[in-house]
Scaffold this motif. Structure first.
Motif, PDB file in Angstrom:
ATOM      1  N   HIS A  17     -22.513  29.614 -22.052  1.00 36.70           N
ATOM      2  CA  HIS A  17     -21.867  29.370 -20.766  1.00 36.70           C
ATOM      3  C   HIS A  17     -20.676  30.313 -20.585  1.00 36.70           C
ATOM      4  O   HIS A  17     -20.029  30.722 -21.553  1.00 36.70           O
ATOM      5  N   LYS A  18     -20.395  30.634 -19.343  1.00 38.38           N
ATOM      6  CA  LYS A  18     -19.320  31.587 -19.044  1.00 38.38           C
ATOM      7  C   LYS A  18     -17.967  31.108 -19.555  1.00 38.38           C
ATOM      8  O   LYS A  18     -17.044  31.910 -19.748  1.00 38.38           O
ATOM      9  N   SER A  19     -17.826  29.804 -19.770  1.00 40.54           N
ATOM     10  CA  SER A  19     -16.587  29.268 -20.326  1.00 40.54           C
ATOM     11  C   SER A  19     -16.443  29.589 -21.802  1.00 40.54           C
ATOM     12  O   SER A  19     -15.362  29.428 -22.368  1.00 40.54           O
ATOM     13  N   GLY A  20     -17.565  30.018 -22.429  1.00 38.52           N
ATOM     14  CA  GLY A  20     -17.557  30.298 -23.852  1.00 38.52           C
ATOM     15  C   GLY A  20     -17.960  29.124 -24.712  1.00 38.52           C
ATOM     16  O   GLY A  20     -18.051  29.253 -25.943  1.00 38.52           O
ATOM     17  N   GLY A  72     -20.862  26.047 -25.172  1.00 40.38           N
ATOM     18  CA  GLY A  72     -22.105  25.397 -24.785  1.00 40.38           C
ATOM     19  C   GLY A  72     -23.135  26.323 -24.186  1.00 40.38           C
ATOM     20  O   GLY A  72     -22.913  27.534 -24.013  1.00 40.38           O
ATOM     21  N   VAL A  73     -24.270  25.754 -23.861  1.00 38.43           N
ATOM     22  CA  VAL A  73     -25.401  26.493 -23.297  1.00 38.43           C
ATOM     23  C   VAL A  73     -25.236  26.615 -21.791  1.00 38.43           C
ATOM     24  O   VAL A  73     -25.131  25.608 -21.078  1.00 38.43           O
ATOM     25  N   GLY A  74     -25.219  27.835 -21.310  1.00 41.28           N
ATOM     26  CA  GLY A  74     -25.153  28.060 -19.870  1.00 41.28           C
ATOM     27  C   GLY A  74     -26.512  27.974 -19.209  1.00 41.28           C
ATOM     28  O   GLY A  74     -26.663  27.386 -18.141  1.00 41.28           O
ATOM     29  N   SER A  75     -27.513  28.565 -19.849  1.00 41.30           N
ATOM     30  CA  SER A  75     -28.872  28.521 -19.305  1.00 41.30           C
ATOM     31  C   SER A  75     -29.880  28.717 -20.425  1.00 41.30           C
ATOM     32  O   SER A  75     -29.574  29.344 -21.447  1.00 41.30           O
ATOM     33  N   LEU A  76     -31.064  28.159 -20.216  1.00 44.38           N
ATOM     34  CA  LEU A  76     -32.177  28.345 -21.137  1.00 44.38           C
ATOM     35  C   LEU A  76     -33.082  29.435 -20.602  1.00 44.38           C
ATOM     36  O   LEU A  76     -33.375  29.479 -19.398  1.00 44.38           O
ATOM     37  N   LYS A 100     -22.736  42.282 -15.578  1.00 39.64           N
ATOM     38  CA  LYS A 100     -22.761  40.940 -16.146  1.00 39.64           C
ATOM     39  C   LYS A 100     -23.291  40.980 -17.577  1.00 39.64           C
ATOM     40  O   LYS A 100     -24.015  41.890 -17.975  1.00 39.64           O
ATOM     41  N   ASP A 101     -22.932  39.966 -18.335  1.00 37.54           N
ATOM     42  CA  ASP A 101     -23.419  39.834 -19.701  1.00 37.54           C
ATOM     43  C   ASP A 101     -24.856  39.305 -19.655  1.00 37.54           C
ATOM     44  O   ASP A 101     -25.103  38.195 -19.188  1.00 37.54           O
ATOM     45  N   VAL A 102     -25.816  40.103 -20.109  1.00 34.86           N
ATOM     46  CA  VAL A 102     -27.223  39.694 -20.087  1.00 34.86           C
ATOM     47  C   VAL A 102     -27.728  39.362 -21.489  1.00 34.86           C
ATOM     48  O   VAL A 102     -28.924  39.258 -21.714  1.00 34.86           O
ATOM     49  N   SER A 103     -26.811  39.211 -22.433  1.00 41.75           N
ATOM     50  CA  SER A 103     -27.209  38.897 -23.799  1.00 41.75           C
ATOM     51  C   SER A 103     -27.559  37.420 -23.922  1.00 41.75           C
ATOM     52  O   SER A 103     -27.098  36.581 -23.136  1.00 41.75           O
ATOM     53  N   PHE A 104     -28.374  37.096 -24.923  1.00 39.74           N
ATOM     54  CA  PHE A 104     -28.724  35.711 -25.180  1.00 39.74           C
ATOM     55  C   PHE A 104     -28.981  35.505 -26.669  1.00 39.74           C
ATOM     56  O   PHE A 104     -29.240  36.456 -27.407  1.00 39.74           O
TER      57      PHE A 104
END
Length: 345
Positions: free
Chosen positions: A217-220, A222-226, A284-288
């Motif tokens: 997540h952008k907050s740093g 938890g999970v922002g998206s799956l 944007k950050d596209v890393s996962f």
């Protein structure tokens, strides 16, 4: 020329009966493009978007057409769309439309010729300097037909019906031309900028997909998206989109739930990947965080665009009873093709 915020729609599960709203409902196809408010003062054209991003510079072929065809100062509400395909088998093309948002002026001019857009009008908000915002929609629609009904391409006036059964047919048939559903509008309602007065009905479908990884997540925390995948006919697992919109608590829970699946290299370091960049993800950050592709989740979605989900999908539930390799494209419902020209008629 100040821009008017577009009136919005709230989602409902099914096409409502006309008498469910005082004064009755009218129904229109739901176009899948860029919502646009077109303002013409008699010489100058401005195109505003729902998100307040000016669209004027990206569609010179439309601004030229508006200046040429419109006979009086006006404000129109509608959708910018783009068609592709052979005559008799045309449909809306979201990817080609998205490509029109480009920083280079030379590229914009080239695409305006190679992939010209069109504008589908569905409301008239002002005419000859007189505001129609307080006028009931039924009267605004009649004024729109009188003013713009015969102007010709690339300007179109959307179809409209008060027949609920026909609207329900549109919901099924028009998807084959790339449309997004049906919109129901109260005939007696004034235009309410920024308010959800209209009703939108979209397709509700589910699919079982493989979780490929997650973005932080952008907050740093938890999970922002799956990140989600499906197997193609060659057994290759392909990225088909993502699921997001988790609560703060759920984002943190997902980190713990997915921890056993996090991939590590030989040194024990967490393996990361990157999704493909686009003009929308620039900067944007596209890393996962890459996961072992063994966890299956059921998601809710409305439609596909090529081999990807058209919009971000909604998490429904885990499917521990499904093998990841059984999650293929074959499970997806494919709408029957429908020629876009018949929708525009």
């Amino acid at each position: 020329m100040p821009s008017i915020a577009p009136m919005l729609a709230k989602a409902v599960d099914a096409v409502p009966e006309s008498d469910s709203v005082e004064g009755g409902l009218a129904y229109e196809p739901k176009w899948d493009g860029f919502r646009a408010i077109v303002t013409f003062d008699g010489s100058t054209v401005e195109i505003g978007s729902r998100g307040a991003k000016p669209l004027t510079r990206y569609f010179p072929e439309l601004t030229d057409a508006f200046a040429r065809l419109l006979t009086s100062p006006c404000v129109l509400d509608g959708e910018i769309v783009l068609r592709s395909g052979e005559p008799g088998n045309e449909r809306l093309d979201w990817e080609a439309l998205s490509a029109r948002i480009h920083p280079a002026e030379s590229r914009i001019r080239l695409l305006s010729v190679e992939t010209p857009a069109m504008f589908v009008a569905f409301d008239l908000l002002e005419l000859d300097g007189a505001s129609l915002l307080d006028t009931p929609f039924g009267e605004r629609r009649s004024a729109l037909e009188s003013f713009a009904g015969e102007l010709g391409a690339p300007l179109h006036v959307t179809q409209l019906t008060t027949d609920v059964e026909l609207a329900r047919r549109w919901l099924v048939e028009f998807e084959g031309a790339g449309l997004d559903g049906v919109v129901a509008k109260p005939l007696a309602a004034p235009y309410s900028p920024g308010k959800r007065v209209m009703l939108k009905i979209k397709h509700h479908r589910t699919a079982d997909v493989v979780v490929l990884g997650y973005r932080v997540h952008k907050s740093g925390a938890g999970v922002g998206s799956l990140l989600l995948g499906l197997y193609d006919s060659d057994g290759v697992l392909r990225n088909v989109g993502g699921a997001s919109a988790f609560s703060d608590a759920r984002r943190l829970e997902l980190v713990d739930e997915l921890a056993p699946l996090v991939a590590h290299d030989e040194s024990g370091a967490v393996v990361h990947g990157e999704t493909e960049r686009s003009r929308f993800s620039s900067g944007k950050d596209v890393s996962f965080v890459r996961l072992e592709p063994s966890r299956v989740v059921e998601v809710r979605y409305d439609q596909m665009e090529g081999d990807r989900f058209r919009h971000t999908v909604q998490f429904s539930r885990w499917r521990p009873d499904r093998e990841a390799t059984s999650c293929t494209f074959e499970q997806l419902e494919v709408p029957h093709l429908y020629d876009l020209s018949r929708v525009l008629a």
